[in-house]
Design an enzyme around this catalytic site. Structure first.
Site, mmCIF file in Angstrom:
data_model
loop_
_atom_site.group_PDB
_atom_site.id
_atom_site.type_symbol
_atom_site.label_atom_id
_atom_site.label_comp_id
_atom_site.label_asym_id
_atom_site.label_seq_id
_atom_site.Cartn_x
_atom_site.Cartn_y
_atom_site.Cartn_z
ATOM 1 N N LYS A 174 -69.917 29.154 44.387
ATOM 2 C CA LYS A 174 -70.630 29.020 45.658
ATOM 3 C C LYS A 174 -71.683 27.914 45.559
ATOM 4 C CE LYS A 174 -71.484 33.265 45.001
ATOM 5 N NZ LYS A 174 -71.983 34.671 45.024
ATOM 6 N N THR A 208 -81.123 36.000 53.936
ATOM 7 C CA THR A 208 -79.869 35.846 53.197
ATOM 8 C C THR A 208 -79.781 36.803 52.010
ATOM 9 O OG1 THR A 208 -80.897 34.078 51.885
ATOM 10 C CG2 THR A 208 -79.619 33.417 53.840
ATOM 11 N N GLY A 210 -78.596 39.528 49.708
ATOM 12 C CA GLY A 210 -77.321 40.221 49.529
ATOM 13 C C GLY A 210 -76.091 39.399 49.855
ATOM 14 N N THR A 211 -76.252 38.101 50.086
ATOM 15 C CA THR A 211 -75.091 37.287 50.462
ATOM 16 C C THR A 211 -74.043 37.245 49.350
ATOM 17 O OG1 THR A 211 -76.341 35.331 49.777
ATOM 18 C CG2 THR A 211 -76.267 35.807 52.132
ATOM 19 N N GLY A 212 -74.486 37.140 48.097
ATOM 20 C CA GLY A 212 -73.534 37.086 46.996
ATOM 21 C C GLY A 212 -72.735 38.363 46.862
ATOM 22 N N CYS A 213 -73.422 39.502 46.948
ATOM 23 C CA CYS A 213 -72.751 40.801 46.879
ATOM 24 C C CYS A 213 -71.741 40.938 48.014
ATOM 25 C CB CYS A 213 -73.778 41.926 46.986
ATOM 26 S SG CYS A 213 -75.073 41.914 45.734
#
Length: 279
Positions: A174, A208, A210-213
Site C-alpha cells: 500500500k 483513516t 483502521g484502514t489497513g485492517c
C-alpha cells in the site's frame, strides 16, 4: 452455503481497527466472521493508552475451537504482538495450509504506538511470511520487514519482489505514505507473475484509523467467497476507498472509516479506482 472467514488479531476498544473492523468488514461483504483475540487495547481516536496480550495457550485454544468446528475458507492475521504468539499461530495453521492466509503485518497504530514487539518482526519474517497467500504491508511496515527505503514506484517494486523472495505468494504493498505522487497507489505482485497498480484519488481527511485492517479484511472476505487474489484485492481497494470517502467523523482524533459505505452505495460507485500496468 455461508462463507466463513477467521480473523486472528487484537481488539480495538474504539471499534475502528483490529478485530472489530475485521468483523464489520466481513459482515458488510456477506461473510460470517469468526475471531481469535491476541491482545486487548485501551484505544480511541486519540491513541493507544494500554495494551495487554492474551496468554499464548488461550490464543491456541481459540484457533483450535474455531477451526475444528467452522468451515473457514480464508484466514487473516492482524496484530499478533509477540514472537511467542506469532510462532503459536504459525504452528496451529500448518495443518490448514490449503486455506488462504492474509497477513496484515500490523506494527504501529495511527497514533504512533508500537503494536508489535521488536523480536516479533523476526518471527513474522521467519514463521508467517513463508506461508502467506497474501501480505498487505504499508510502506513503513514493508521498510521494517525488508530493510529497504521506499520513496518511489521503483522502490515499491523492488521491495515487493524482496517480500516475495521471503516466501509470500503475493504482496499488496500500500502506497499511501508516498509523497512523490498526488494520488494513492497500491502495488499488487505475485509469484505467478500477476502485476498491477491500483490508483485512486487522495481524500483530505484525518479519519483513516483502521484502514489497513479493513483493507486486508475485505480481501480476506472475498477470498472466503472463492474469488481470485486479483478480484479480492481490487474489491478490497474499492471497499476501503469508499469507506474513507464516506467518512463518519467520530472522535476527537484520527477517527474510523465508514465500513457501511460500500454496501450503502450498492457497490455501484467504485471509488474511481484505476488499474495501471496490469499484466
Amino acid at each position: 452455503m455461508t462463507s466463513v472467514a477467521l480473523t486472528i488479531a487484537g481488539s480495538d476498544s474504539g471499534g475502528g481497527a483490529g478485530i472489530q473492523a475485521d468483523l464489520k468488514t466481513f459482515q458488510e461483504l456477506g461473510v460470517f466472521g469468526t475471531s481469535v483475540l491476541t491482545a486487548i487495547t485501551a484505544q480511541n481516536t486519540l491513541g493507544v493508552h494500554a495494551v495487554q496480550s492474551v496468554d499464548v495457550a488461550m490464543v491456541t485454544a481459540q484457533i483450535q475451537a474455531v477451526l475444528n468446528d467452522f468451515p473457514v475458507k480464508a484466514i487473516k492475521t492482524g496484530m499478533l504482538f509477540s514472537s511467542e504468539i506469532i510462532e503459536a499461530v504459525a504452528n496451529e495453521l500448518k495443518a490448514y495450509s490449503a486455506i488462504p492466509l492474509v497477513i496484515d503485518p500490523v506494527m504501529i497504530a495511527k497514533g504512533g504506538a508500537s503494536l508489535l514487539q521488536n523480536e516479533a518482526v523476526i518471527a513474522l519474517r521467519s514463521h508467517l511470511l513463508p506461508v502467506a497467500t497474501l501480505i498487505t504491508p504499508n510502506i513503513p511496515e514493508a521498510e521494517v520487514l525488508t530493510g529497504q527505503r521506499i520513496l518511489t514506484e521503483r522502490d515499491m517494486k523492488l521491495t515487493a519482489n524482496r517480500l516475495l523472495s521471503m516466501g509470500a505468494s503475493a504482496v499488496l504493498l500500500k502506497g499511501g505514505h508516498r509523497e512523490d505522487v498526488p494520488y494513492a497507489e497500491d502495488l499488487f505482485m505475485s509469484t505467478s507473475g500477476e502485476h498491477f497498480l491500483m490508483r485512486s484519488k487522495r481524500i483530505a481527511t484525518q479519519h483513516t484509523h483502521g484502514t489497513g485492517c479493513t483493507f486486508a479484511a475485505a480481501a480476506t472476505a472475498e477470498l472466503a467467497k472463492g474469488r481470485s487474489l486479483e478480484e479480492s484485492v481490487v474489491t478490497a481497494k474499492n471497499f476501503i476507498q469508499l469507506a474513507i470517502e464516506d467518512g463518519i467523523e467520530l472522535g476527537n482524533g484520527q477517527g474510523p472509516t465508514n465500513h457501511a459505505a460500500f454496501r450503502k452505495r450498492n457497490q455501484l460507485k467504485t471509488g474511481e479506482v484505476k488499474l495501471i500496468e496490469r499484466r
